[in-house]
Enzyme design. Structure first.
Site, PDB file in Angstrom:
ATOM      1  N   GLY A 137       0.842  -1.186   0.000  1.00  0.00           N
ATOM      2  CA  GLY A 137       0.000   0.000   0.000  1.00  0.00           C
ATOM      3  C   GLY A 137       0.875   1.233   0.000  1.00  0.00           C
ATOM      4  O   GLY A 137       2.064   1.181   0.367  1.00  0.00           O
ATOM      5  N   TYR A 138       0.278   2.351  -0.373  1.00  0.00           N
ATOM      6  CA  TYR A 138       1.021   3.603  -0.508  1.00  0.00           C
ATOM      7  C   TYR A 138       0.619   4.594   0.564  1.00  0.00           C
ATOM      8  O   TYR A 138      -0.561   4.846   0.784  1.00  0.00           O
ATOM      9  CB  TYR A 138       0.822   4.177  -1.915  1.00  0.00           C
ATOM     10  CG  TYR A 138       1.575   3.336  -2.911  1.00  0.00           C
ATOM     11  CD1 TYR A 138       2.884   3.649  -3.251  1.00  0.00           C
ATOM     12  CD2 TYR A 138       1.023   2.172  -3.431  1.00  0.00           C
ATOM     13  CE1 TYR A 138       3.608   2.843  -4.100  1.00  0.00           C
ATOM     14  CE2 TYR A 138       1.745   1.361  -4.284  1.00  0.00           C
ATOM     15  CZ  TYR A 138       3.035   1.708  -4.611  1.00  0.00           C
ATOM     16  OH  TYR A 138       3.761   0.901  -5.440  1.00  0.00           O
TER      17      TYR A 138
END
Length: 155
Positions: free
Chosen positions: A28-29
């Site tokens: 995830g970012y």
């Protein structure tokens, strides 16, 4: 400072397979911008935080640090953009290069890409017959963009 020099290709569906089990990746970012991206990734039983600069041609700066797996799982759930990137990774050695084939699941199901890291941007690479076409310069295929605009939403 570490440099990542990488080419990315679309892969013909399952022509490359039958290699045994892959490794599950979730990522995830925390941040994505034109200058850089910051991601958290679980890779099997390991976890990492990675900072990458913008890509220039096929080269970018990369900093990666191992972090506790429990911390990474909490960050993926509570702090990262959703949906997370989910994929199965297979490593295929072909004529002196290792291709990392990512078969996406979740919101990016149906997309399979292969990446090969190089020592030099001009380094020649022999391509296996299961490679479809190169997409190194197409930002739609950057994982950071697949997080905010999943493959399943493309027209």
């Amino acid at each position: 400072m570490a440099k990542e020099i990488e080419r990315k290709f679309l892969v013909q569906p399952r022509k490359w397979s039958d290699l045994g089990p892959g490794l599950v990746i979730r990522q995830g970012y925390l941040s994505t911008s034109k200058q850089c991206s910051v991601r958290v990734r679980t890779y099997g039983d390991k976890a990492y935080v990675t900072i990458k600069s913008a890509t220039s041609d096929i080269t970018r700066d990369e900093y990666e640090y191992e972090i506790p797996l429990n911390d990474a799982n909490e960050i993926l759930v509570s702090l990262c953009e959703h949906p997370p990137i989910e994929k199965m990774r297979y490593r295929i050695v072909f004529k002196g290069h290792t291709f990392e084939v990512d078969e996406f699941t979740g919101a990016n199901r149906g997309l399979t890409v292969a990446e090969v890291e190089l020592k030099d941007a001009k380094e020649p690479v022999d391509l296996p017959d299961w490679i479809d076409r190169e997409v190194s310069g197409d930002p739609r295929y950057f994982n950071s963009n697949l997080s905010s605009k999943p493959f399943s939403t493309w027209k």
